[in-house]
Design a protein around this motif. Structure first.
Motif, PDB file in Angstrom:
ATOM      1  N   SER A 251      34.884  38.115  45.334  1.00 51.40           N
ATOM      2  CA  SER A 251      35.620  37.818  46.565  1.00 51.40           C
ATOM      3  C   SER A 251      36.131  39.095  47.233  1.00 51.40           C
ATOM      4  O   SER A 251      36.305  40.139  46.586  1.00 51.40           O
ATOM      5  N   LEU A 273      30.561  41.472  48.561  1.00 50.53           N
ATOM      6  CA  LEU A 273      31.659  40.513  48.760  1.00 50.53           C
ATOM      7  C   LEU A 273      31.194  39.281  49.544  1.00 50.53           C
ATOM      8  O   LEU A 273      30.026  38.952  49.547  1.00 50.53           O
ATOM      9  N   GLU A 405      35.595  32.307  54.707  1.00 53.16           N
ATOM     10  CA  GLU A 405      34.535  31.857  53.810  1.00 53.16           C
ATOM     11  C   GLU A 405      35.067  30.679  53.011  1.00 53.16           C
ATOM     12  O   GLU A 405      36.019  30.816  52.251  1.00 53.16           O
TER      13      GLU A 405
HETATM   14  P1  NAD Z   1      36.254  36.493  42.226  1.00 55.57           P
HETATM   15  O1  NAD Z   1      36.486  37.689  43.062  1.00 55.57           O
HETATM   16  O2  NAD Z   1      37.369  35.555  42.016  1.00 55.57           O
HETATM   17  O3  NAD Z   1      35.764  36.931  40.760  1.00 55.57           O
HETATM   18  C1  NAD Z   1      34.628  37.756  40.572  1.00 55.57           C
HETATM   19  C2  NAD Z   1      34.748  38.450  39.234  1.00 55.57           C
HETATM   20  O4  NAD Z   1      35.840  39.367  39.289  1.00 55.57           O
HETATM   21  C3  NAD Z   1      35.026  37.533  38.058  1.00 55.57           C
HETATM   22  O5  NAD Z   1      34.313  37.982  36.929  1.00 55.57           O
HETATM   23  C4  NAD Z   1      36.516  37.705  37.852  1.00 55.57           C
HETATM   24  O6  NAD Z   1      36.958  37.402  36.546  1.00 55.57           O
HETATM   25  C5  NAD Z   1      36.679  39.182  38.164  1.00 55.57           C
HETATM   26  N1  NAD Z   1      38.037  39.614  38.503  1.00 55.57           N
HETATM   27  C6  NAD Z   1      38.992  38.906  39.142  1.00 55.57           C
HETATM   28  N2  NAD Z   1      40.130  39.658  39.250  1.00 55.57           N
HETATM   29  C7  NAD Z   1      39.857  40.858  38.680  1.00 55.57           C
HETATM   30  C8  NAD Z   1      40.616  42.036  38.462  1.00 55.57           C
HETATM   31  N3  NAD Z   1      41.890  42.147  38.862  1.00 55.57           N
HETATM   32  N4  NAD Z   1      40.021  43.086  37.837  1.00 55.57           N
HETATM   33  C9  NAD Z   1      38.741  43.006  37.429  1.00 55.57           C
HETATM   34  N5  NAD Z   1      37.974  41.892  37.587  1.00 55.57           N
HETATM   35  C10 NAD Z   1      38.522  40.836  38.214  1.00 55.57           C
HETATM   36  O7  NAD Z   1      34.969  35.762  42.846  1.00 55.57           O
HETATM   37  P2  NAD Z   1      34.300  34.397  42.391  1.00 55.57           P
HETATM   38  O8  NAD Z   1      35.184  33.292  42.836  1.00 55.57           O
HETATM   39  O9  NAD Z   1      33.895  34.482  40.967  1.00 55.57           O
HETATM   40  O10 NAD Z   1      32.948  34.429  43.262  1.00 55.57           O
HETATM   41  C11 NAD Z   1      32.849  33.982  44.565  1.00 55.57           C
HETATM   42  C12 NAD Z   1      32.827  35.149  45.538  1.00 55.57           C
HETATM   43  O11 NAD Z   1      31.742  36.012  45.227  1.00 55.57           O
HETATM   44  C13 NAD Z   1      32.598  34.705  46.963  1.00 55.57           C
HETATM   45  O12 NAD Z   1      33.462  35.386  47.828  1.00 55.57           O
HETATM   46  C14 NAD Z   1      31.140  35.113  47.220  1.00 55.57           C
HETATM   47  O13 NAD Z   1      30.841  35.322  48.582  1.00 55.57           O
HETATM   48  C15 NAD Z   1      31.043  36.350  46.426  1.00 55.57           C
HETATM   49  N6  NAD Z   1      29.636  36.681  46.147  1.00 55.57           N
HETATM   50  C16 NAD Z   1      29.042  37.706  46.858  1.00 55.57           C
HETATM   51  C17 NAD Z   1      27.701  38.016  46.656  1.00 55.57           C
HETATM   52  C18 NAD Z   1      27.018  39.124  47.432  1.00 55.57           C
HETATM   53  O14 NAD Z   1      25.913  39.528  47.063  1.00 55.57           O
HETATM   54  N7  NAD Z   1      27.630  39.647  48.479  1.00 55.57           N
HETATM   55  C19 NAD Z   1      26.950  37.286  45.709  1.00 55.57           C
HETATM   56  C20 NAD Z   1      27.581  36.258  45.010  1.00 55.57           C
HETATM   57  C21 NAD Z   1      28.932  35.967  45.238  1.00 55.57           C
END
Ligand code: NAD
Length: 502
Positions: A251, A273, A405
């Motif tokens: 995210s 993202l 989003e």
């Molecule tokens: P998220 O940001 O909540 O989590 C992603 C990862 O980050 C997870 O493994 C989570 O545990 C980790 N994380 C969370 N806080 C952290 C911290 N403080 N330090 C280190 N790691 C941390 O996202 P999500 O809900 O798992 O995924 C959905 C998001 O991913 C959406 O916004 C989507 O658009 C994005 N996404 C982007 C792409 C791309 O190629 N641009 C592809 C797939 C998903």
């Protein structure tokens, strides 16, 4: 839209014996070629199609993360770091072959934990993951520096491309295996070692992937996996002194946080993202085909895809025709358990995520927009986190349902009349990941592609993806590209050597 009755079959009947045994076992972290206990706390994983418990995975603590990073650092200083490029290529090819050979098993883990239709995981995610390893397996023997024509007499100056060291790879829950492959393949091809932290919702395929890396012959410590939450395991990983590069997909909010952390500790970082992607249909397009793609990309994996064409913009004269056609496609969807082969649309990833999507839908009432279809939880789907395919027609650009989003099966549909106004509105959002254009006018297609602020523009198609083609957003959609030479470059440093010939 049909709804499969709540899964009455047990997971045992929906999965192979091997996959069921692995999925329901308690898991720790994978370090130095072995799965180990990883601290005192565990996270219960849930089947999003039923809300029932699957198993527990470790919340890897600071000591475990340190052990994983040190293991990766030893492999980098040792066998993997000193391996000749042709041998790295062989091992990456072998890794790809093993993923392909085990793809039916691997697909079951993402279908179970992520709620994805297993047939989609088999036909989309797994081939993409294998392709990443095959594509990048071809690179190690082709990575070259340059001879630099400096204007200093008697000097021989050249550059070398070198790996960075230990990479922290952090992945989201929507494409667990695929995202792991998108990070591991180029990072390893460039000669780095990796500590992978999958989302706490979807750990299984990453743990199994690490086993396959060992089976393929990658030296112990080259690929490690620490399971756990972002707040604990992820935070420990990105702040570890021996990590040289953070490769993050997730995210915008977490991406910003990690960007600040990388600035504080001076680490390389790349960020993939979110997106809110304009998908544009002109009246001169093949309307039936465009509408089919519009529905498919909006509802594929319940809209939980970063490049989902979630913002449909339609030339006003064909608005009603497109809405009707999209609705017909939505009606044909079969909602059910991801592991049920009849399902074409699964649940949302968690209860809290569905609640969030529903809060967006609540903002529609009184806004002037209308819900054309969907908007509710499907009847008869049981306790899973399902939501109907939904379309909201006529929201304003500033409405949260358009500007943000949503990451659910919610398609906004807006009319447009003028191309300049269309460009301004499509570029008005904060994201810039992808865009789609449907038109039979080739000049319009090129002109508009160049004017749209998006990392990828698809014309008369949508959602094509290949390991050779760079993918990544502009603006708040991220920094850096996956895939192609760009995807490799971000895992390498450049060293300059000056030699006096005097
Ligand atoms: P998220 O940001 O909540 O989590 C992603 C990862 O980050 C997870 O493994 C989570 O545990 C980790 N994380 C969370 N806080 C952290 C911290 N403080 N330090 C280190 N790691 C941390 O996202 P999500 O809900 O798992 O995924 C959905 C998001 O991913 C959406 O916004 C989507 O658009 C994005 N996404 C982007 C792409 C791309 O190629 N641009 C592809 C797939 C998903």
């Amino acid at each position: 839209m049909t709804t499969q009755p709540e899964a009455t079959m047990s997971l045992q009947n929906l999965m192979s014996t091997k996959a069921h045994a692995f999925a329901t076992a308690e898991h720790g972290a994978y370090i130095d070629g072995l799965e180990i206990d990883a601290g005192n706390s565990v996270i219960e994983t849930l089947d999003p199609a039923t809300g029932r418990s699957i198993t527990t995975v470790a919340e890897s603590d600071a000591g475990t993360v340190d052990r994983a990073v040190r293991s990766a650092s030893r492999a980098f200083q040792g066998e993997w770091g000193s391996m000749v490029p042709s041998r790295r290529e062989d091992l990456l090819h072998r890794f790809a072959d093993l993923i392909e050979a085990n793809s039916q098993e691997l697909a079951q883990y993402d279908a179970l934990e992520g709620g994805k239709p297993v047939s989609h995981v088999e036909s989309v995610d797994l081939p993409l993951a294998v392709e990443q390893f095959r594509y990048y397996a071809g690179w190690p023997t082709k990575i070259v520096g340059a001879t630099v024509p400096v204007s200093t007499p008697d000097s021989h100056v050249y550059t070398r491309k070198t790996p960075m060291g230990v990479v922290a790879a952090i992945t989201p829950w929507n494409f667990p295996l695929c995202q792991a492959a998108i990070k591991l393949a180029p990072a390893l091809a460039a000669g780095n070692t990796v500590v992978l932290k999958p989302s706490e919702l979807t750990s299984l395929s990453s743990l199994r992937l690490a086993q396959l890396a060992t089976e393929a012959g990658l030296p112990d410590g080259t690929v490690n996996v620490v399971t756990g939450t972002g707040a604990m395991t992820g935070a420990e990983l990105v702040s570890h002194d021996l990590v040289r590069k953070i490769s993050f997909t997730g995210s915008e909010a977490v991406g910003r946080h990690l960007g600040a952390e990388a600035g504080r500790s001076l680490k390389h970082i790349s960020l993939e993202l979110g997106g809110k992607n304009p998908h544009i249909i002109f009246a001169d397009a093949d309307i039936a085909k465009a509408a089919a793609y519009a529905a498919t990309t909006a509802y594929f994996y319940s809209g939980q895809v970063c490049f989902s064409g979630s913002r449909l913009m339609v030339e006003r004269s064909i608005l009603d025709e497109v809405i009707a056609a999209v609705q017909e496609h939505a009606k044909a969807l079969v909602i059910g358990h991801g592991l049920d082969r009849a399902s074409t649309m699964g649940p949302l990833s968690s209860e809290s995520h569905r609640n969030k999507v529903e809060r967006y839908l609540e903002t529609v009432s009184g806004s002037g927009a209308t819900v054309a279809f969907g908007g509710s939880r499907p009847v008869g789907a049981g306790e899973g986190y399902f939501l109907e395919p939904t379309a909201v027609v006529g929201p304003a650009d500033a409405d949260p349902i358009v500007a943000e989003e949503i990451f659910g099966p919610v398609l906004t549909i807006q009319p447009f009349t003028d191309v300049d106004e269309l460009v301004a509105r499509a570029n008005g959002g904060k994201y810039g990941l992808t865009a789609g254009i449907w038109t039979n006018d080739v000049r319009k297609a090129h002109n508009l592609s160049h004017r749209l602020q998006a990392g990828t523009v698809w014309v008369n198609t949508y959602a094509d993806y290949n390991a050779a083609a760079p993918f990544g957003g502009v603006k708040n959609s991220g920094l850096g590209k996956d895939c192609g030479p760009d995807g490799l470059e971000k895992f390498m440093e450049s060293q300059t050597v000056w030699m006096s010939l005097a």
